[in-house]
Design a protein around this motif. Structure first.
Motif: not given
Length: 258
Positions: A98-104, A131-133, A142-145, A175-176
């Protein structure tokens, strides 16, 4: 340490990106504009402090001390505190990573991670850039940005991490849109040829995507629909705890792997 030295050290640290995680001394000199001797002195300072590491080939990478410092950023503390209990429950229910990622910047930053029993390689630990993609949590975020944030990634390099990574900007844009509509993504071998993931977004009180939550498991393993519903429910629980407004009813889970 004077301001000039600090500035040069910062230029070295800023040279590292998700597409360029390991850098030789010559490359550091070229990227930063520092002379090789200056780059070596400042890199060695950072190496002694644990802010950089150096492998057997002499290439530098971000060190564990810097990863720990990144975890102290004020913007991430409340998110992690709120998310941890839900992530723990998700981990106990699935026994998968299980992971949690934020954008940087142009990448994602892993801010929390629990490793399960699937026996997958520990590719992305806390403090790692991703990589976000190509990852479940990254795609969900990314899809909800905003459209401009998405376009920034679509206009940049989209390296293929595996033969299954989506690297075509038009296909990724489609896809997004689908991920945003459904509220989840089923990512199959995009970042690791042996792994699949379910990703879902975390929203803040303004309804903005601030993180991506994922469950990662071995390709071909796991009940896909149940994992998707569980992951999506967990992301909604974290979002509600952060004050996110209620969203429309979920669309039924469908097998939409890519």
């Amino acid at each position: 340490m004077d301001v000039t030295v600090i500035s040069k050290a910062a230029r070295i640290l800023d040279a590292f990106t998700v597409q360029r995680p390991k850098i030789s001394l010559g490359e550091l000199s070229s990227i930063t504009g520092l002379t090789p001797s200056t780059a070596l002195r400042r890199a060695d300072d950072l190496l002694r402090a644990g802010l950089l590491t150096r492998d057997t080939t002499g290439r530098y990478a971000i060190g564990s001390a810097l990863q720990r410092i990144a975890m102290c950023a004020p913007t991430g503390v409340n998110l992690i505190e709120v998310a941890q209990p839900v992530m723990q429950e998700l981990f106990l229910r699935t026994r998968y990573d299980v992971g949690l990622v934020v954008r940087e910047g142009m990448a994602g930053l892993v801010v929390a991670r629990m490793f399960g029993s699937a026996g997958l390689p520990m590719m992305y630990t806390v403090g790692s850039s991703i990589p976000l993609h190509a990852t479940g949590s990254g795609l969900a975020l990314l899809a909800n940005s905003s459209g401009s944030d998405q376009q920034e990634i679509l206009d940049g390099p989209l390296p293929a991490l595996t033969p299954y990574t989506c690297t075509d900007p038009d296909a990724l844009r489609t896809l997004l849109a689908r991920v945003r509509e459904r509220g989840y993504v089923q990512s199959d071998r995009g970042a690791d040829p042996s792994a699949a993931a379910i990703g879902a977004p975390i929203l803040d009180s303004g309804g903005h995507a601030i993180a991506g939550l994922s469950v990662v498991f071995r390709h071909g393993d796991g009940p896909l629909q149940a994992l998707t519903e569980t992951t999506r429910a967990a992301s909604r629980a974290i979002s509600r705890a952060l004050g996110a407004p209620e969203r429309r009813a979920d669309l039924p889970v469908a097998d939409c792997r890519f």
